[in-house]
Design an enzyme around this catalytic site. Structure first.
Site, mmCIF file in Angstrom:
data_model
loop_
_atom_site.group_PDB
_atom_site.id
_atom_site.type_symbol
_atom_site.label_atom_id
_atom_site.label_comp_id
_atom_site.label_asym_id
_atom_site.label_seq_id
_atom_site.Cartn_x
_atom_site.Cartn_y
_atom_site.Cartn_z
ATOM 1 N N ASN A 206 83.194 -26.544 16.011
ATOM 2 C CA ASN A 206 82.545 -26.728 14.714
ATOM 3 C C ASN A 206 81.031 -26.948 14.835
ATOM 4 O O ASN A 206 80.310 -26.924 13.845
ATOM 5 C CB ASN A 206 83.173 -27.909 13.955
ATOM 6 C CG ASN A 206 83.055 -29.222 14.704
ATOM 7 O OD1 ASN A 206 83.770 -29.423 15.679
ATOM 8 N ND2 ASN A 206 82.168 -30.110 14.267
ATOM 9 N N GLY B 269 77.442 -26.979 17.964
ATOM 10 C CA GLY B 269 76.932 -26.830 19.315
ATOM 11 C C GLY B 269 77.283 -25.510 19.986
ATOM 12 O O GLY B 269 77.335 -24.450 19.356
ATOM 13 N N ASN C 108 86.018 -25.727 25.410
ATOM 14 C CA ASN C 108 84.645 -26.191 25.222
ATOM 15 C C ASN C 108 84.551 -27.675 24.870
ATOM 16 O O ASN C 108 83.548 -28.315 25.190
ATOM 17 C CB ASN C 108 83.975 -25.359 24.123
ATOM 18 C CG ASN C 108 82.669 -25.959 23.648
ATOM 19 O OD1 ASN C 108 81.660 -25.905 24.331
ATOM 20 N ND2 ASN C 108 82.703 -26.564 22.450
ATOM 21 N N SER D 156 79.304 -27.750 33.617
ATOM 22 C CA SER D 156 77.899 -28.157 33.623
ATOM 23 C C SER D 156 77.396 -28.197 35.049
ATOM 24 O O SER D 156 78.164 -28.491 35.989
ATOM 25 C CB SER D 156 77.748 -29.542 32.992
ATOM 26 O OG SER D 156 76.458 -30.072 33.222
ATOM 27 N N TYR E 220 80.848 -38.635 33.340
ATOM 28 C CA TYR E 220 80.638 -37.258 32.898
ATOM 29 C C TYR E 220 80.544 -36.270 34.058
ATOM 30 O O TYR E 220 81.266 -35.268 34.108
ATOM 31 C CB TYR E 220 79.374 -37.168 32.041
ATOM 32 C CG TYR E 220 79.097 -35.766 31.531
ATOM 33 C CD1 TYR E 220 79.843 -35.247 30.473
ATOM 34 C CD2 TYR E 220 78.125 -34.963 32.122
ATOM 35 C CE1 TYR E 220 79.607 -33.953 30.015
ATOM 36 C CE2 TYR E 220 77.890 -33.676 31.674
ATOM 37 C CZ TYR E 220 78.636 -33.179 30.613
ATOM 38 O OH TYR E 220 78.412 -31.898 30.170
ATOM 39 N N LYS F 286 83.223 -33.112 35.182
ATOM 40 C CA LYS F 286 82.915 -31.689 35.273
ATOM 41 C C LYS F 286 83.199 -31.151 36.677
ATOM 42 O O LYS F 286 83.585 -29.984 36.837
ATOM 43 C CB LYS F 286 81.460 -31.435 34.877
ATOM 44 C CG LYS F 286 81.182 -31.701 33.397
ATOM 45 C CD LYS F 286 82.062 -30.850 32.483
ATOM 46 C CE LYS F 286 81.703 -31.015 31.017
ATOM 47 N NZ LYS F 286 82.536 -30.188 30.116
ATOM 48 N N ASP G 51 74.160 -32.378 20.405
ATOM 49 C CA ASP G 51 74.374 -33.808 20.178
ATOM 50 C C ASP G 51 74.611 -34.559 21.480
ATOM 51 O O ASP G 51 74.225 -35.724 21.622
ATOM 52 C CB ASP G 51 75.592 -34.025 19.268
ATOM 53 C CG ASP G 51 75.308 -33.689 17.811
ATOM 54 O OD1 ASP G 51 74.128 -33.430 17.487
ATOM 55 O OD2 ASP G 51 76.258 -33.672 17.003
#
Length: 255
Positions: free
Chosen positions: A17, A19, A92, A154, A178, A182, A214
């Protein structure tokens, strides 16, 4: 099954929705693909789908929280009933764990002081959510003549890049949530690719680059369209395309 989509490519993008997911949906729709916009918030998902349709694309909102196994199974049932198959899955949806802050300010992820609940929450979405969605959608992907799976990763997950003392990530605080999520996603990509290679399902990880979204408090220097480029390329690979790789807009990214 809707006859309109019987011979038309169908792609599901999670977290679409806004990005990079939204930009990926828009570009695939421009290429003539029916896009299913996965979103936790039904209203935001429908707003995005309406915008894609207004631009001439074929888009439909799908309520999808990747951490909700029952909800994911329900989404798979809806896709089967409505479209009968799936050609592309773009995993995603992802979270940083630190909220909407720049990477320089994500100091709550330093390994020696990180909150374990944060680490669990990040892995729940960024890793376990990918397994949940991929496994639920595999029966639909197997009905496609050219199925593709793209995991949005990433460079922050690259062990090689992170291990360079004065490298591009050396100025950022260390991450126990994070970045490792990844890295785990990259490893998972290779394992799925190895298992599904014999079935003709190409599975790759994409590095969109540092995109204005964001998740980094809009400190990125690339547009969402630029970030979506690597994702779209992997989603539309030909039969001779790679599988089990990690790619950015300029080619392979080191593991």
């Amino acid at each position: 099954m809707n006859e309109h989509t019987a011979h038309r490519q169908v792609a599901l993008i999670t977290g679409a929705n806004k990005g990079i997911g939204r930009a990926t949906a828009e570009r695939l729709a421009e290429l003539g693909v029916t896009v299913l916009i996965g979103a936790r918030d039904p209203r935001r998902g429908e707003e995005a789908a309406v915008a894609v349709r207004a631009a001439g694309g074929d888009a439909h909102a799908v309520t999808l929280d990747v951490t909700d196994q029952a909800g994911v199974r329900e989404a798979a049932r809806w896709i089967e009933e409505r479209f009968g198959h799936l050609d592309v899955l773009v995993n995603n949806a992802g979270i940083s764990g630190s909220g909407q802050v720049s990477p320089q300010d994500a100091r709550d992820q330093v390994p020696s002081s990180v909150d374990l609940d944060m680490v669990r929450a990040v892995f729940e979405t960024n890793v376990f959510g990918v397994i949940t969605v991929t496994n639920a959608m595999l029966p639909l992907l197997r009905r496609s003549p050219a199925p593709r799976v793209v995991n949005v990763s990433s460079a922050a997950g690259s062990l090689t890049v992170n291990g360079i003392p004065d490298g591009p990530l050396s100025g950022l605080p260390e991450s126990a949530a994070y970045s490792p999520s990844k890295t785990a996603l990259n490893a998972l990509t290779v394992q799925y690719a190895n298992e599904l290679r014999k079935d003709g399902i190409l599975v790759n990880a994409a590095d969109p680059g540092f995109v204005d979204t964001d998740i980094n408090d809009h400190t990125g220097y690339l547009t969402t369209a630029q970030g979506a480029a690597a994702v779209v390329r992997l989603a539309t690979l030909g039969a001779d395309g790679p599988t089990g790789g990690f790619f950015g807009a300029d080619g392979p990214v080191p593991w």
